[in-house]
Design a protein around this motif. Structure first.
Motif, PDB file in Angstrom:
ATOM      1  N   ARG A 164      -4.488   6.130  -5.897  1.00  0.00           N
ATOM      2  CA  ARG A 164      -5.303   6.891  -4.953  1.00  0.00           C
ATOM      3  C   ARG A 164      -5.501   8.333  -5.419  1.00  0.00           C
ATOM      4  NH1 ARG A 164      -2.431   4.823   0.652  1.00  0.00           N
ATOM      5  NH2 ARG A 164      -3.745   2.982   1.015  1.00  0.00           N
ATOM      6  N   LEU A 165      -4.410   8.934  -5.942  1.00  0.00           N
ATOM      7  CA  LEU A 165      -4.498  10.318  -6.408  1.00  0.00           C
ATOM      8  C   LEU A 165      -5.462  10.453  -7.588  1.00  0.00           C
ATOM      9  CD1 LEU A 165      -0.744  11.400  -6.159  1.00  0.00           C
ATOM     10  CD2 LEU A 165      -2.643  12.120  -4.694  1.00  0.00           C
ATOM     11  N   LYS A 166      -5.642   9.350  -8.323  1.00  0.00           N
ATOM     12  CA  LYS A 166      -6.590   9.381  -9.443  1.00  0.00           C
ATOM     13  C   LYS A 166      -8.034   9.313  -8.967  1.00  0.00           C
ATOM     14  CE  LYS A 166      -3.607   7.382 -13.021  1.00  0.00           C
ATOM     15  NZ  LYS A 166      -3.409   6.223 -13.933  1.00  0.00           N
TER      16      LYS A 166
ATOM     17  N   MET B 254     -11.205   0.135  -1.840  1.00  0.00           N
ATOM     18  CA  MET B 254     -11.442  -1.268  -2.175  1.00  0.00           C
ATOM     19  C   MET B 254     -10.936  -1.587  -3.573  1.00  0.00           C
ATOM     20  SD  MET B 254     -12.501  -4.257  -1.388  1.00  0.00           S
ATOM     21  CE  MET B 254     -13.521  -4.119   0.074  1.00  0.00           C
ATOM     22  N   ARG B 255     -11.172  -0.702  -4.532  1.00  0.00           N
ATOM     23  CA  ARG B 255     -10.725  -0.947  -5.904  1.00  0.00           C
ATOM     24  C   ARG B 255      -9.204  -0.908  -5.991  1.00  0.00           C
ATOM     25  NH1 ARG B 255     -12.279   2.506 -11.396  1.00  0.00           N
ATOM     26  NH2 ARG B 255     -11.401   0.986 -12.872  1.00  0.00           N
TER      27      ARG B 255
ATOM     28  N   LEU C 213       0.805  -1.216   0.000  1.00  0.00           N
ATOM     29  CA  LEU C 213       0.000   0.000   0.000  1.00  0.00           C
ATOM     30  C   LEU C 213       0.844   1.275   0.000  1.00  0.00           C
ATOM     31  CD1 LEU C 213      -2.966  -0.892   2.379  1.00  0.00           C
ATOM     32  CD2 LEU C 213      -2.951  -0.744  -0.113  1.00  0.00           C
ATOM     33  N   ALA C 214       2.118   1.176   0.408  1.00  0.00           N
ATOM     34  CA  ALA C 214       3.001   2.341   0.403  1.00  0.00           C
ATOM     35  C   ALA C 214       3.758   2.505  -0.911  1.00  0.00           C
ATOM     36  CB  ALA C 214       3.985   2.246   1.567  1.00  0.00           C
ATOM     37  N   SER C 215       3.485   1.645  -1.889  1.00  0.00           N
ATOM     38  CA  SER C 215       4.186   1.717  -3.174  1.00  0.00           C
ATOM     39  C   SER C 215       3.732   2.937  -3.966  1.00  0.00           C
ATOM     40  CB  SER C 215       3.925   0.446  -3.985  1.00  0.00           C
ATOM     41  OG  SER C 215       4.328  -0.699  -3.265  1.00  0.00           O
ATOM     42  N   PRO C 216       4.619   3.485  -4.811  1.00  0.00           N
ATOM     43  CA  PRO C 216       4.270   4.684  -5.599  1.00  0.00           C
ATOM     44  C   PRO C 216       3.059   4.488  -6.511  1.00  0.00           C
ATOM     45  CG  PRO C 216       6.639   4.341  -5.601  1.00  0.00           C
ATOM     46  CD  PRO C 216       6.045   3.143  -4.951  1.00  0.00           C
ATOM     47  N   TYR C 217       2.943   3.315  -7.127  1.00  0.00           N
ATOM     48  CA  TYR C 217       1.818   3.119  -8.051  1.00  0.00           C
ATOM     49  C   TYR C 217       0.487   3.068  -7.300  1.00  0.00           C
ATOM     50  CZ  TYR C 217       1.604  -1.895  -6.908  1.00  0.00           C
ATOM     51  OH  TYR C 217       1.477  -3.097  -6.269  1.00  0.00           O
ATOM     52  N   ILE C 218       0.526   2.606  -6.032  1.00  0.00           N
ATOM     53  CA  ILE C 218      -0.689   2.626  -5.214  1.00  0.00           C
ATOM     54  C   ILE C 218      -1.070   4.075  -4.871  1.00  0.00           C
ATOM     55  CG2 ILE C 218      -1.706   1.947  -3.007  1.00  0.00           C
ATOM     56  CD1 ILE C 218      -1.455  -0.376  -4.878  1.00  0.00           C
TER      57      ILE C 218
END
Length: 329
Positions: A231-233, A238-239, A222-227
């Protein structure tokens, strides 16, 4: 693809080598068991001559190394020998009344696989769902309750959990039968009903491992950049977990699921004895009592082969699901 095939072949060869070493350990351990089948079947009044005759007929007087290679050669030919307990002692061995170990084990193994399948169909979806929900609501009341409940179930011995379930689901509230006396030709629905209580016992035991590994693997991602980008999108939590985190956490989740599925086959001995379930675990215990060496050796070898095979399957699936594992540095 060539690199993947090479890695898979290496894993398979290592699995076969491991099984060979385990077969040596099994043979030495089983033959080191106290007691003697010849003395057991002849009783206390057996004469030394009668015991020696039975041992000679069974091949128990031969050196260990000769017996091991004879057993190993039989395995390679698909012959696990003849059950001592079912021998036809008329004039010699190998009579028409003798029962092969494979014939004795096959229906019991089928029952154990059925129990493991019922348990897996309950435990795997429940564990993965609980793991995803615990990661989504980590440090919440739900997360704490799920962790405490699963850790309590896995910390309790299987027989204790079995008797607790019998008390609440078969005695105080007669919803399920306490004895799993299944037989060949039983209707499928009745078979499932008879197997449900031992399946629930095993589910309580294996769910915690899978749930906690799923939770830990997802939280680690969950701390990865792509995650963070997802989120920023504006994606819902859940998705983000189901679509982005869960697929990348498959490797450790697959490993822990395979380990627990292996336990469902190799660790069912206590549960089968409690519920008198006619599986390979119950057969194993009964065979140890009467020193039926060929059956004990075959059961141990099946347990070891199932464990190694499921670990190899998990290893291969992890390699296929994670491209980074295909190119080790």
């Amino acid at each position: 693809m060539g690199n993947v095939a090479t890695i898979i072949m290496q894993r398979l060869l290592l699995g076969l080598l491991t099984l060979l070493v385990v077969s040596i350990v099994i043979f030495l351990a089983v033959n080191a068991l106290p007691g003697d089948f010849a003395e057991l079947i002849l009783g206390q009044g057996a004469t030394p001559e009668a015991v020696a005759t039975i041992r000679r007929d069974l091949g128990l007087d031969e050196p260990l190394i000769v017996r091991y290679f004879g057993w190993l050669g039989g395995i390679l030919r698909g012959d696990l020998g003849v059950s001592f307990a079912q021998l036809n002692f008329r004039t010699n061995l190998g009579g028409a009344g003798d029962v092969g170990v494979i014939d004795q084990i096959a229906p019991r193994l089928s029952n154990t696989l059925f129990l493991a399948s019922v348990t897996a169909m309950i435990a795997v979806p429940v564990a993965v769902t609980l793991g995803v929900m615990a990661a989504l609501f980590r440090n919440s009341v739900f997360d704490r309750v799920a962790n405490i409940t699963t850790l309590s179930s896995i910390s309790s011995p299987e027989f204790f959990m079995a008797y607790v379930l019998i008390l609440f689901l078969a005695v105080l509230n007669p919803l399920l039968p306490s004895l799993s006396n299944i037989y060949e030709g039983m209707p499928f629905s009745e078979r499932v009903e008879k197997s449900l209580l031992p399946a629930l016992t095993l589910t309580l035991v294996v769910t915690a491992h899978m749930m906690r590994m799923t939770r830990a693997a997802i939280i680690n991602l969950l701390a990865s950049p792509y995650i963070e980008m997802a989120r920023l999108k504006g994606m819902s939590p859940m998705r983000v977990i189901v679509k982005h985190a869960l697929p990348n956490a498959l490797a450790p989740i697959i490993n822990v699921i395979a380990l627990n599925l292996a336990y469902l086959i190799t660790g069912v001995v206590v549960v089968e004895v409690v519920f008198v379930y006619p599986g390979i675990g119950q057969l194993f215990v009964d065979s140890v009592k009467i020193r039926d060496i060929p059956v004990v050796q075959a059961c141990c070898l099946i347990f070891a082969a199932a464990y190694i095979l499921l670990n190899l399957t998990a290893d291969i699936l992890s390699i296929l699901s994670n491209p980074r594992l295909r190119h080790p540095k």
